[in-house]
Motif scaffolding. Structure first.
Motif, PDB file in Angstrom:
ATOM      1  N   LYS A  93       0.844  -1.197   0.000  1.00  0.00           N
ATOM      2  CA  LYS A  93       0.000   0.000   0.000  1.00  0.00           C
ATOM      3  C   LYS A  93       0.878   1.244   0.000  1.00  0.00           C
ATOM      4  N   ASN A  94       0.389   2.280  -0.656  1.00  0.00           N
ATOM      5  CA  ASN A  94       1.172   3.489  -0.879  1.00  0.00           C
ATOM      6  C   ASN A  94       0.562   4.658  -0.123  1.00  0.00           C
ATOM      7  N   VAL A  95       1.375   5.312   0.705  1.00  0.00           N
ATOM      8  CA  VAL A  95       0.961   6.535   1.404  1.00  0.00           C
ATOM      9  C   VAL A  95       1.976   7.615   1.099  1.00  0.00           C
ATOM     10  N   GLN A  96       1.481   8.809   0.777  1.00  0.00           N
ATOM     11  CA  GLN A  96       2.400   9.882   0.403  1.00  0.00           C
ATOM     12  C   GLN A  96       1.897  11.224   0.909  1.00  0.00           C
ATOM     13  N   PHE A  97       2.831  12.016   1.414  1.00  0.00           N
ATOM     14  CA  PHE A  97       2.562  13.415   1.738  1.00  0.00           C
ATOM     15  C   PHE A  97       3.505  14.270   0.905  1.00  0.00           C
ATOM     16  N   ASP A 115       1.057  24.094  -2.609  1.00  0.00           N
ATOM     17  CA  ASP A 115       0.258  22.873  -2.702  1.00  0.00           C
ATOM     18  C   ASP A 115       0.570  21.959  -1.520  1.00  0.00           C
ATOM     19  N   PHE A 116      -0.484  21.359  -0.966  1.00  0.00           N
ATOM     20  CA  PHE A 116      -0.342  20.353   0.088  1.00  0.00           C
ATOM     21  C   PHE A 116      -1.242  19.177  -0.275  1.00  0.00           C
ATOM     22  N   ASP A 117      -0.699  17.957  -0.218  1.00  0.00           N
ATOM     23  CA  ASP A 117      -1.456  16.790  -0.652  1.00  0.00           C
ATOM     24  C   ASP A 117      -1.102  15.586   0.208  1.00  0.00           C
ATOM     25  N   ILE A 118      -2.116  14.877   0.656  1.00  0.00           N
ATOM     26  CA  ILE A 118      -1.950  13.603   1.357  1.00  0.00           C
ATOM     27  C   ILE A 118      -2.704  12.556   0.554  1.00  0.00           C
ATOM     28  N   GLY A 119      -1.999  11.507   0.125  1.00  0.00           N
ATOM     29  CA  GLY A 119      -2.625  10.504  -0.721  1.00  0.00           C
ATOM     30  C   GLY A 119      -2.423   9.088  -0.218  1.00  0.00           C
ATOM     31  N   ASP A 133      -7.250  11.222  -2.039  1.00  0.00           N
ATOM     32  CA  ASP A 133      -6.337  12.327  -1.798  1.00  0.00           C
ATOM     33  C   ASP A 133      -7.082  13.436  -1.066  1.00  0.00           C
ATOM     34  N   LEU A 134      -6.387  14.078  -0.148  1.00  0.00           N
ATOM     35  CA  LEU A 134      -6.849  15.315   0.471  1.00  0.00           C
ATOM     36  C   LEU A 134      -5.843  16.393   0.102  1.00  0.00           C
ATOM     37  N   TYR A 135      -6.321  17.562  -0.328  1.00  0.00           N
ATOM     38  CA  TYR A 135      -5.395  18.567  -0.828  1.00  0.00           C
ATOM     39  C   TYR A 135      -5.871  19.977  -0.498  1.00  0.00           C
ATOM     40  N   LYS A 136      -4.902  20.869  -0.525  1.00  0.00           N
ATOM     41  CA  LYS A 136      -5.170  22.304  -0.373  1.00  0.00           C
ATOM     42  C   LYS A 136      -4.198  23.036  -1.292  1.00  0.00           C
ATOM     43  N   VAL A 137      -4.719  23.932  -2.128  1.00  0.00           N
ATOM     44  CA  VAL A 137      -3.919  24.670  -3.098  1.00  0.00           C
ATOM     45  C   VAL A 137      -4.242  26.157  -2.975  1.00  0.00           C
ATOM     46  N   GLY A 161     -10.008  20.284  -0.914  1.00  0.00           N
ATOM     47  CA  GLY A 161     -10.929  19.226  -1.305  1.00  0.00           C
ATOM     48  C   GLY A 161     -10.379  17.836  -1.133  1.00  0.00           C
ATOM     49  N   GLY A 162     -11.165  16.902  -1.622  1.00  0.00           N
ATOM     50  CA  GLY A 162     -10.803  15.495  -1.592  1.00  0.00           C
ATOM     51  C   GLY A 162     -11.148  14.833  -2.910  1.00  0.00           C
ATOM     52  N   ASN A 163     -10.391  13.807  -3.251  1.00  0.00           N
ATOM     53  CA  ASN A 163     -10.570  13.095  -4.508  1.00  0.00           C
ATOM     54  C   ASN A 163     -10.519  11.592  -4.239  1.00  0.00           C
TER      55      ASN A 163
END
Length: 349
Positions: A30-34, A44-48, A64-68, A84-86
């Motif tokens: 499983k893949n987790v990325q910040f 840009d900030f992203d947690i996936g 993904d949760l993100y803020k731009v 938002g979230g994707n």
């Protein structure tokens, strides 16, 4: 895995990139990325999270949760904040054909509008909107390499429909294709053709959802330098439809191959037009004459083709990729914003 990068480009200015990635969480792949990228124009900030074999099948599912935050005060006299979230799932149909489905929920805030000095068409869109959208991307990939292709092609169709709740209601489609041809072992030609269209369902398309051309997407013109523009305040307003095409020829410069230095000759063509605003001034592509009426704060718009051409040098340096381009706008409209020199470099530690 931790990586830190720094760079600079004429589009974004100085930037810093920081990423933390775990590719085998709990030993299950499983893949987790910040990740975060900070430049003078954008943060840009992203947690996936990605599950590569969802339900023990060949399904890549994730979220993904993100803020731009984008500072667009230079071109458009406002700032844009997206949070938002994707949610996404992708799967192969054949060896080369792949489908991706996704749902996006996002708040989009237009604020810090420069008053006075901003177009009335931007002032009227100040505030917060909510986008709830379903999308899909179908891609067919026959390239011989995803990192440095010298042959083959990739074609994709991307659609998104907003309106399942929220404020925005639109349908957006983008069709894109890129092909690669090796003339010799050292000379590779790449060509791209792309077009997009967006229309609102019984409402204008929001300025944040429109297309923009210029900068990295159309060298020879500034960021958002092509397309509809306020005739009084000079703000770029984006467009509802566009097309562009490119041809890039990469060739050796007579230096040892291990240096990783190549020359480039390129050309771009395309146009961006149509905007959901009253009082638009349409420019006749043949005569250059202006027609239209409306408020004194009007919009210049033309579907006439723009063309640019140039030369560049790229270097796979020890500090990261570096590229310098000189691009001349060969065909343009009087209200377009041009730029000749483009420079970018980046590195990771």
């Amino acid at each position: 895995e931790v990586s830190v990068g720094a760079g600079y480009s004429t589009t974004d200015g100085p930037l810093v990139d920081f990423r933390i990635k775990e590719s085998n969480l709990l030993g299950e792949g499983k893949n987790v990325q910040f990740s975060t990228t900070v430049s003078s124009l954008e943060q840009d900030f992203d947690i996936g999270y990605t599950e590569p074999y969802f339900l023990d099948r060949d399904l890549a599912a994730g979220a993904d949760l993100y803020k731009v935050n984008r500072n667009l005060t230079d071109e458009d006299t406002f700032e844009q904040n997206q949070t938002g979230g994707n949610f996404r799932i992708g799967f192969p149909i054949t060896d080369n054909l792949r489908e991706r489905l996704n749902y996006r929920i996002e708040t989009n805030d237009i604020d810090d509008v420069q008053i006075p000095g901003a177009s009335v068409f931007i002032q009227e869109q100040e505030g917060t909107r909510v986008t709830s959208a379903f999308g899909q991307e179908l891609s067919y990939d026959q390239r011989n390499s995803k990192l440095d292709p010298t042959g083959g092609f990739i074609v994709s169709l991307d659609n998104e429909a907003a309106g399942a709740g929220g404020n925005d209601k639109y349908l957006r489609s983008v069709l894109s294709g890129t092909a690669y041809f090796a003339i010799t072992d050292d000379v590779v030609v790449s060509t791209l053709a792309e077009g997009g269209y967006i229309f609102g369902f019984n409402q204008p398309v929001n300025i944040a959802d429109r297309f923009y051309l210029g900068g990295d997407t159309f060298p020879g013109f500034r960021v958002a330098g092509v397309g509809p523009r306020d005739s009084v305040f000079n703000d770029a307003l984006g467009g509802n439809e566009y097309y562009r095409g490119t041809t890039d020829i990469a060739f050796p410069l007579g230096l040892p191959e291990e240096y990783g230095i190549k020359g480039h000759a390129f050309s771009y063509y395309g146009a961006l037009s149509k905007v959901d605003q009253s009082g638009t001034l349409f420019i006749n592509p043949g005569t250059g004459a202006i027609a239209g009426s409306g408020t004194p704060d009007r919009v210049l718009d033309s579907s006439a083709i723009r063309v640019s051409a140039g030369l560049g040098v790229s270097w796979k340096s020890p500090f990261g990729p570096i590229r310098i381009d000189l691009a001349l706008p060969v065909v343009k409209q009087s209200f377009d914003k041009t730029q000749v020199l483009f420079f970018s470099f980046g590195t990771k530690f």
